[in-house]
Design a protein around this motif. Structure first.
Motif, mmCIF file in Angstrom:
data_model
loop_
_atom_site.group_PDB
_atom_site.id
_atom_site.type_symbol
_atom_site.label_atom_id
_atom_site.label_comp_id
_atom_site.label_asym_id
_atom_site.label_seq_id
_atom_site.Cartn_x
_atom_site.Cartn_y
_atom_site.Cartn_z
ATOM 1 N N GLU B 169 -3.464 7.165 6.724
ATOM 2 C CA GLU B 169 -3.085 7.129 5.191
ATOM 3 C C GLU B 169 -1.620 7.489 5.084
ATOM 4 O O GLU B 169 -0.803 6.906 4.319
ATOM 5 C CB GLU B 169 -4.108 7.978 4.416
ATOM 6 C CG GLU B 169 -4.868 7.202 3.492
ATOM 7 C CD GLU B 169 -5.853 8.109 2.998
ATOM 8 O OE1 GLU B 169 -5.897 9.457 3.108
ATOM 9 O OE2 GLU B 169 -6.555 7.539 1.920
ATOM 10 N N SER B 174 -2.666 4.469 0.998
ATOM 11 C CA SER B 174 -4.065 4.594 1.108
ATOM 12 C C SER B 174 -4.948 3.333 1.009
ATOM 13 O O SER B 174 -6.026 3.281 1.308
ATOM 14 C CB SER B 174 -4.231 5.296 -0.245
ATOM 15 O OG SER B 174 -3.553 4.562 -1.582
ATOM 16 N N GLY B 177 -5.949 3.070 4.769
ATOM 17 C CA GLY B 177 -6.623 4.105 4.858
ATOM 18 C C GLY B 177 -8.150 3.778 4.264
ATOM 19 O O GLY B 177 -9.193 4.232 4.884
ATOM 20 N N ASN B 307 -0.452 10.449 -0.990
ATOM 21 C CA ASN B 307 -0.934 10.680 0.416
ATOM 22 C C ASN B 307 0.018 10.293 1.538
ATOM 23 O O ASN B 307 -0.147 10.810 2.563
ATOM 24 C CB ASN B 307 -1.741 9.640 0.823
ATOM 25 C CG ASN B 307 -3.446 10.077 0.189
ATOM 26 O OD1 ASN B 307 -3.815 10.984 0.313
ATOM 27 N ND2 ASN B 307 -3.956 8.865 -0.698
#
Lengths: 185, 768
Positions: B169, B174, B177, B307
């Motif tokens: 991530e 994301s 991810g 992230n």
């Protein structure tokens, strides 16, 4: 995790569990991460206050355009230096378990650079400039136009700034916010 | 009071400048507005406290600790207003805990507040003995809560691949991810499936087999094809015992075990999937739907992916946000002329033509597959070749669909959904075709043949997705390394997700015919995770365009659920008809469902039960049940529509309220500036007039604190009253304000909002 355990009593952990969105294990894990930022200092005093520069070593914060704002918002002394409790607070708000409303509240404070409880034109400009990074620069008129558009969309009462209610309204209608406003431990 | 109506009339431009002035006073006023006072607004506490401070004391004079102390005091006082929060029982305690958690304050402050709050609670509560039932209830709810916490603690410590996914991530954002989370979720699901199947079906059969002392010779090609000696092994349906499978000791009746394990698994997982999908759908589609779209605001406030951990990814993210801003502005400045009628017709017909073409391709493929299955085997290992062809078609076609969709005129997101839908249709169509083909074949044990087919599909697909595709990706990466000007290979979330959805679909279809398939798929997902991780890390570059994952994720969940539904539908309609009588656990029964009717219920021996069941399954009964369902659906739909229109109305009201607020604030800031005292009318009234007294003595700016405190008091009183009464006071207080600051240009909003509340009429009578 055995190392971290010795630094906390059961009551302290219970206390943290009650006041944050973390379980005890996660609190210990967070402490490990905190300790990794300054091993010897935190080893002596588990709730040591680390200067902002140290906190910004945390991988997610290091590259974040709002890093100094995040530290200031969560710092209990308001200068960006964080104790472990401040750090825990930060991670708890950024965790998956935190509800949207709490995240929105803190996001509002992060974006409110001048601290007047409104996201005004200058705040919006600052946000946009930081988002585009240090290398790419939008021209002044482009930023102006973007700010105008944001205000047109979201400023319901036409006072030239976004109040918290208006900001929350945007966040409420965004499916991506919870996805992006999140840092995993 | 009526006189004051005119006193405050001023042009709106003047009003605007007043609005911007004196912001402290207006913030105070906002907090005393009824909407801020009602309900659980502990979240607003931060704001309230800062403003209370402004009101109660000079911010400069107070030292820090005193300040904090006072703030905590204020928060506690605010919380004390909520009756439900202050009761002395576990429920209220939990509520308090949650409220504290949601408090946007530091930990020290929270702790302080908690101490004060619990002191206040114990002071308020009278010690009363609680009844046994209540005590039990509390004890159970406590235990449940503790169990929940323990469980969360446990899941955290056994959370699989935590660091790995977090790392990915951080590098790719994301959206990539989310692919890995999806993969992990399916892996966990299949692992559970595996465990249950092993425990109740496979292990008992294996134990039974070990009593039989059969030895098998195995060859590798047989293993892949599922043929030869593997045909009659625990791999497939046909091998399972139709009677007692215990060998010795306690009886273990295999048909029951097989039937009930399968039914339970399918239904439980269907329920779980439905719940998961509905949850995701509600969060990402319904709750965020409707109203005004915040295109720009969304980009600004939700643009950054928090992230991200590498500088490279951060730079790419910044660049993509920059580009998006540019594009948005360009689009706006271009003010493109809306497409002419003929262009629109052309676009529409292109879309239709391409869609027809794709559907035609799918249909002809299915037909070709049928012919292929039907041809006499001319080569050795014919079935293996057929499966290989099938696999490669299923792997290649989605890529072609992805290219074809670019010919059409869709928005990028719609294009993605269209491709997903087409690919899914292809997969499901193929699997249903296989189901139909084998169930209509005249084989003595077609279930095993179908099991073999799905088994081969899974194994061969493993070959493709675990070796071939990663190899291709690495080749692309190599090309990119040698020639950095070519487009960098990016991680294709949609295609990769479709692959795992396809595998899961095969599992749903084949599980009942080949129980060990669950183990195979689980292992495959396990390997796939590591392979894909390496692929992403070594061969892929972060995407240059931000890919919003939240809604697409929901679509993936939806597709998995739909696949399971299709599988249940196909299998159910199949099993109602017939089953093989020469193999499998149900060979002793007429139909599969007679396991229940004959075996468990023993209908042949219980004529009354049989008659009752026969009555229940009569067309009339089922028809009326369906009718009742229809009525229920209609009722729900009507309610949904009513609520929709209510939502629309409320939304409109929200806008009006915002205007009201603006207007009120303007008036209030005038009041706090002492503006209205200098209105031209005042001198005409002598000091005897009530209005004069009110203005000069009561509403003096220096009295502001008392005034606000009084209104605060009235609100706290209001909460103690019955709700209906409280509502009435509220409307009244609205109208009181209106009379104070009547401004003609926004009177429409008052009318509008009180109409919406349906309480306007009587209130109006009171005033006119």
């Amino acid at each position: 995790m055995g190392q971290g355990k010795s630094q906390f009593t059961e009551e302290e952990l219970q206390d943290y569990e009650d006041l944050t969105y973390f379980t005890k294990k996660e609190v210990l894990f967070a402490h490990q991460k905190f300790k990794a930022l300054a091993p010897e200092k935190v080893g002596h005093n588990k709730n040591a206050k680390l200067p902002m520069a140290k906190i910004l070593q945390y991988p997610e914060l290091r590259v974040n355009p709002f890093r100094d704002r995040i530290c200031k918002v969560f710092s209990s002394s308001n200068d960006g230096d964080c104790t472990f409790e401040d750090f825990l607070d930060m991670m708890s708000v950024f965790s998956e378990m935190a509800p949207k409303a709490v995240k929105a509240e803190h996001a509002f404070r992060i974006f409110d650079f001048d601290g007047d409880d409104m996201i005004g034109v200058s705040d919006l400009r600052e946000v946009i400039e930081r988002l585009c990074g240090p290398d790419l620069k939008l021209s002044d008129s482009e930023i102006q136009q973007l700010v105008q558009n944001v205000l047109e969309e979201a400023d319901l009462d036409d006072d030239g700034a976004l109040s918290f209610a208006e900001f929350e309204h945007i966040i409420d209608k965004s499916s991506d916010f919870c996805h992006s406003f999140r840092i995993r431990l | 009071m009526e006189n004051e109506l005119e006193e405050l009339e001023r042009p709106s431009s003047v009003r605007r400048t007043f609005t911007l002035r004196n912001s402290a006073a207006r913030q105070v006023a906002v907090n005393f507005m009824p909407s801020r006072q009602l309900s659980f607004n502990t979240l607003r506490l931060r704001r309230t406290t800062t403003e209370h401070n402004a009101l109660l004391e000079d911010a400069v004079s107070a030292p820090d600790e005193v300040d904090a102390e006072k703030r905590a005091e204020l928060i506690v006082r605010e919380m004390e207003q909520h009756q439900r929060l202050m009761e002395n029982n576990p429920e209220a305690e939990e509520l308090r805990r949650e409220a504290l958690r949601d408090l946007p304050q530091g930990l020290t402050m929270k702790r302080n507040v908690r101490a004060k709050l619990s002191a206040s609670v114990s002071l308020r509560s009278r010690q009363r003995p609680i009844s046994f039932m209540k005590r039990m209830k509390y004890r159970i709810s406590f235990a449940f809560k503790r169990l929940q916490d323990r469980f969360r603690d446990l899941t955290f410590s056994i959370e699989l691949w935590y660091e790995a996914i977090r790392n990915i991530e951080g590098h790719f954002g994301s959206s990539v991810g989310s692919y890995f989370y999806f993969l992990r979720w399916l892996f966990a699901l299949d692992l559970a499936l595996c465990m249950l199947l092993l425990a109740f079906v496979i292990v008992p059969q294996t134990l039974y087999n070990s009593h039989q002392n059969t030895t098998l010779e195995r060859s590798f090609v047989d293993l892949i094809a599922g043929k030869g000696l593997f045909e009659d092994s625990i791999l497939f349906y046909g091998h399972y015992q139709s009677g007692d499978a215990s060998g010795a000791g306690q009886p273990y009746y295999m048909p029951y075990a097989y039937f009930f394990t399968m039914v339970c698994l399918y239904l439980t997982f269907f329920g779980a999937l439905c719940y998961r999908t509905a949850y995701s759908y509600r969060r990402n589609f319904i709750e965020t739907a409707g109203g005004v779209s915040h295109l720009f605001a969304n980009k600004v406030f939700c643009g950054w992916d928090f992230n991200i951990i590498t500088p490279q990814a951060a730079a790419l993210n910044a660049a993509s946000i920059y580009n998006e801003f540019k594009e948005l502005l360009n689009e706006q400045n271009k003010n493109s002329p809306s497409a002419s009628y003929w262009t629109r017709v052309m676009r529409c017909s292109t879309n239709i033509a391409v869609t027809t073409l794709v559907l035609g391709t799918i249909a002809s493929l299915e037909y070709g597959l049928w012919l292929l299955l039907d041809t006499e085997p001319s080569l050795p290992r014919w079935e293996l070749i057929v499966s290989l062809i099938l696999c490669s078609v299923l792997a290649v076609l989605p890529i072609i669909f992805g290219v074809i969709v670019r010919l059409e005129y869709y928005e990028p997101r719609t294009a993605l959904y269209v491709t997903l839908a087409r690919t899914w249709l292809l997969d499901i169509g193929t699997l249903l075709l296989l189901l139909v083909y084998w169930s209509h074949s005249n084989l003595p044990c077609w279930e095993t043949a179908l099991g073999q087919e799905t088994y081969r599909l899974v194994l061969l697909d493993a070959l493709i997705s675990l070796f071939l595709l990663p190899l291709l990706e690495f080749c692309r990466a190599l090309v990119y390394k040698l020639n950095p000007k070519s487009s960098p290979p990016e991680f294709n979330v949609a295609y990769n997700s479709l692959t795992i959805i396809y595998n899961q679909t095969v599992l749903w279809f084949g599980m009942i015919f080949s129980p060990l398939l669950a183990v195979a798929v689980t292992l495959k997902f396990l390997l796939l995770f590591y392979v894909k991780r390496e692929c992403a890390r070594r061969a892929c570059q972060p995407a240059r365009k931000v890919w919003r994952a939240a809604q697409t994720q929901t679509v993936f969940y939806m597709l998995v659920t739909l696949s399971l539904f299709a599988a249940l539908f196909g299998l159910g309609s199949l099993f109602l008809r017939s089953s093989s009588h020469s193999c499998g656990p149900f060979r002793a029964y007429e139909n599969v469902y007679s396991v229940v009717t004959e075996g468990v219920l023993g209908l042949a021996r219980r004529p009354t039960l049989q008659r009752a069941l026969a009555f229940l399954t009569r067309p009339g009964v089922i028809g009326s049940l369906l009718l009742a369902l229809c009525v229920a659906v209609y009722y729900m739909r009507a309610r949904a529509r009513a609520q929709q229109s209510m939502v629309r109305m409320l939304r409109q009201m929200l806008l009006l309220q915002a205007k009201d607020k603006d207007f009120l604030l303007a008036a209030i800031s005038k009041v706090s500036n002492g503006e209205w005292l200098y209105s031209p009318r005042t001198p005409t009234e002598g000091p005897d007039s009530h209005t004069w007294k009110y203005l000069q003595e009561v509403r003096k700016p220096s009295n502001a604190e008392f005034h606000f405190d009084a209104s605060r008091l009235s609100h706290s009183l209001m909460e103690g009253r019955p709700r209906s009464l409280a509502m009435e006071t509220r409307t009244q207080s609205y109208h009181e304000r209106r009379s104070n600051d009547g401004d003609t240009d926004s009177s429409f909003s008052w009318q509008g909002s009180s109409n919406c509340l349906n309480q306007g009429e009587e209130a109006k009578k009171r005033w006119f």
